[in-house]
Design a protein around this motif. Structure first.
Motif, PDB file in Angstrom:
ATOM      1  N   SER A   1      24.892 -22.032  20.302  1.00  0.00           N
ATOM      2  CA  SER A   1      25.065 -21.767  21.728  1.00  0.00           C
ATOM      3  C   SER A   1      24.608 -20.355  22.085  1.00  0.00           C
ATOM      4  O   SER A   1      25.120 -19.379  21.550  1.00  0.00           O
TER       5      SER A   1
ATOM      6  N   SER B   1      16.229 -21.727  18.789  1.00  0.00           N
ATOM      7  CA  SER B   1      17.045 -22.883  19.177  1.00  0.00           C
ATOM      8  C   SER B   1      16.682 -24.054  18.269  1.00  0.00           C
ATOM      9  O   SER B   1      15.510 -24.399  18.119  1.00  0.00           O
TER      10      SER B   1
ATOM     11  N   ASP C   1      21.904 -26.782  18.847  1.00  0.00           N
ATOM     12  CA  ASP C   1      21.854 -26.431  20.258  1.00  0.00           C
ATOM     13  C   ASP C   1      21.594 -27.696  21.076  1.00  0.00           C
ATOM     14  O   ASP C   1      20.585 -28.374  20.881  1.00  0.00           O
TER      15      ASP C   1
END
Length: 479
Positions: free
Chosen positions: A393, A431, A435
């Motif tokens: 995150s 990412s 995620d």
């Protein structure tokens, strides 16, 4: 500490190995990675299962309904011709050949008040329509949109991460908004450049599109060889030859499209209503907190409610007159079925991220990095980078970095705005499977495995690297 690092490495390795080298899909891989990480980190079995179910449920509570409703709106936009009308408007405004620039800038503006996931779900039908009708790479346009959304989401309040960092560092919010906007401007060309570079190289790896409009391999009809109808194919190079790319009406997608059966203004209403409601929720919450207007917008501006309203408007406004009810229901049923895989994989990513957080891996890495000998203004950047990789995150990475480094930044006299920029830009890095936005972007586009990581993990890592010289310039200006 060593145990936590081992848990992280083996958990991520399990996910990557299952996705890339087995017949199991990403949903199973993410759940397996969560189990491996939790077990090695010493999380009791009962708690580990609880973390997995909690993470899965919490993630779907925030994005699951949004994904399903967004896919339904997209299906109605495509089937009614509304997406084509908007595609033609975007090309006219940005200029033919610059569709990727238009998508990136649109994403950058929308993502300031709207979460990346919701913005991508709402706007992705435009990227698909532009790719289909003008012969552009679907990956390029999807990546340009996703990158524009991500840049401002990570850098500019009132998104939660930058807002929390500004408060933690004691920075003036107006200054952070201005600095974040200026910081984002040079990153947009990076988004477009990488999208143009990698998009055509990944188009041959496209799988079925999530709204049911398949993107077939060279020479294969859309939706499989047994359908007997032409459909949208991947743009760009496909294997050793050039695919015959035609729309459902038999027209080559490189040709200028005919006038859509619906006007652009009417077509935009189901998109604008959710966006206006979500933005109104943000604005009234900040400026009119505690008032009746803020309470109303808090309800109708919730992404799920806003998209539900948008879907209702789309269903009754967009289809041509006398369209049978069964036809519209068929569109929605096909969209719901297609959204299922995205919802489940996104939820599994949330489960993996929850285990990473609850196992203490993110906190352990942040504490270790806090003692590293790096330039003081880069400490929030480094901490946020490691926390992002550990648990997925970006918002959590920003908040964790700000919490740990704020006392050090204050003692060292680092400008609070610079500290906010440092934490926010560090959170962009790599990412990947933990995620939820990774899964939204790659699955909506139609990529998986290594191609998905080249698309989105590569983009976010390049943006992270590009932010380093910008931080250096900011440090010279802000002292």
């Amino acid at each position: 500490m060593e145990l936590m690092l081992l848990a992280l490495v083996l958990g991520v390795a399990a996910v990557v190995a299952i996705i890339l080298w087995t017949r199991l899909d990403a949903f199973v891989g993410l759940l397996a990675g969560a189990l491996v990480t939790g077990a090695i980190a010493g999380v009791p079995v009962a708690e580990l299962i609880g973390h997995i179910t909690t993470g899965f449920g919490n993630t779907l509570a925030g994005i699951g309904i949004v994904i399903a409703l967004g896919v339904m709106i997209g299906k109605v936009l495509e089937e009614s011709g509304a997406a084509d009308a908007l595609a033609k408007l975007f090309v006219r405004l940005a200029g033919k050949g610059r569709e990727d620039v238009a998508m990136s800038m649109t994403g950058a503006v929308v993502s300031v008040p709207v979460f990346c996931d919701s913005g991508f779900v709402i706007l992705h039908p435009l990227a698909r329509s532009l790719a289909r009708r003008y012969g552009r790479s679907l990956v390029t346009l999807s990546l340009a949109l996703a990158g524009g959304l991500a840049v401002t989401h990570h850098m500019i309040p009132p998104t939660p991460g930058p807002l929390a960092a500004a408060q933690e560092f004691g920075a003036d919010l107006g200054a952070v908004i201005l600095a974040g906007a200026l910081f984002s401007i040079p990153l947009i060309p990076v988004v477009v450049a990488y999208a143009r570079f990698i998009g055509p190289r990944l188009d041959p790896h496209l799988e079925s599109a999530p709204t049911g409009d398949a993107l077939p391999a060279e020479g294969e009809p859309a939706g499989g060889a047994d359908r007997g109808e032409a459909g949208s194919a991947p743009t760009g190079s496909t294997g050793t030859g050039t695919a015959l790319r035609r729309t459902k009406d038999g027209r080559d997608i490189s040709e200028e499209p005919a006038t859509p059966p619906i006007g652009a203004l009417r077509a935009s209403i189901p998109l604008l209503i959710p966006l206006v409601l979500i933005i109104g929720n943000t604005a009234t919450g900040a400026a009119l907190a505690g008032t009746r207007a803020a309470e109303v917008f808090a309800f109708v501006g919730n992404p799920a409610i806003a998209l539900l309203i948008g879907l209702a408007v789309a269903v009754y406004l967009l289809p041509p007159r006398n369209t049978p009810r069964t036809t519209v229901l068929g569109w929605l049923s096909a969209a719901a079925a297609s959204a299922g895989s995205i919802v489940f994989i996104t939820g599994a990513g949330g489960a993996f991220g929850e285990v990473l957080r609850q196992s203490g891996v993110g906190d352990a890495l942040a504490d270790a990095v806090a003692g590293w000998p790096v330039p003081m203004f880069l400490m929030p950047f480094v901490i946020a980078s490691f926390v992002r990789v550990a648990q997925g995150s970006g918002t959590v990475a920003i908040i964790t970095s700000a919490t740990l480094s704020a006392p050090v930044m204050a003692a060292a006299g680092v400008d609070p705005v610079l500290a906010v920029l440092s934490a926010c830009s560090g959170s962009i890095v790599f990412s990947y499977v933990s995620d939820s936005y990774f899964w939204v972007v790659t699955r909506f586009t139609g990529l998986s495995g290594g191609a998905a990581m080249k698309m989105w993990s590569g983009m976010t890592t390049l943006l992270w690297l590009s932010s380093l010289p910008l931080l250096g310039v900011a440090a010279l200006i802000l002292g």
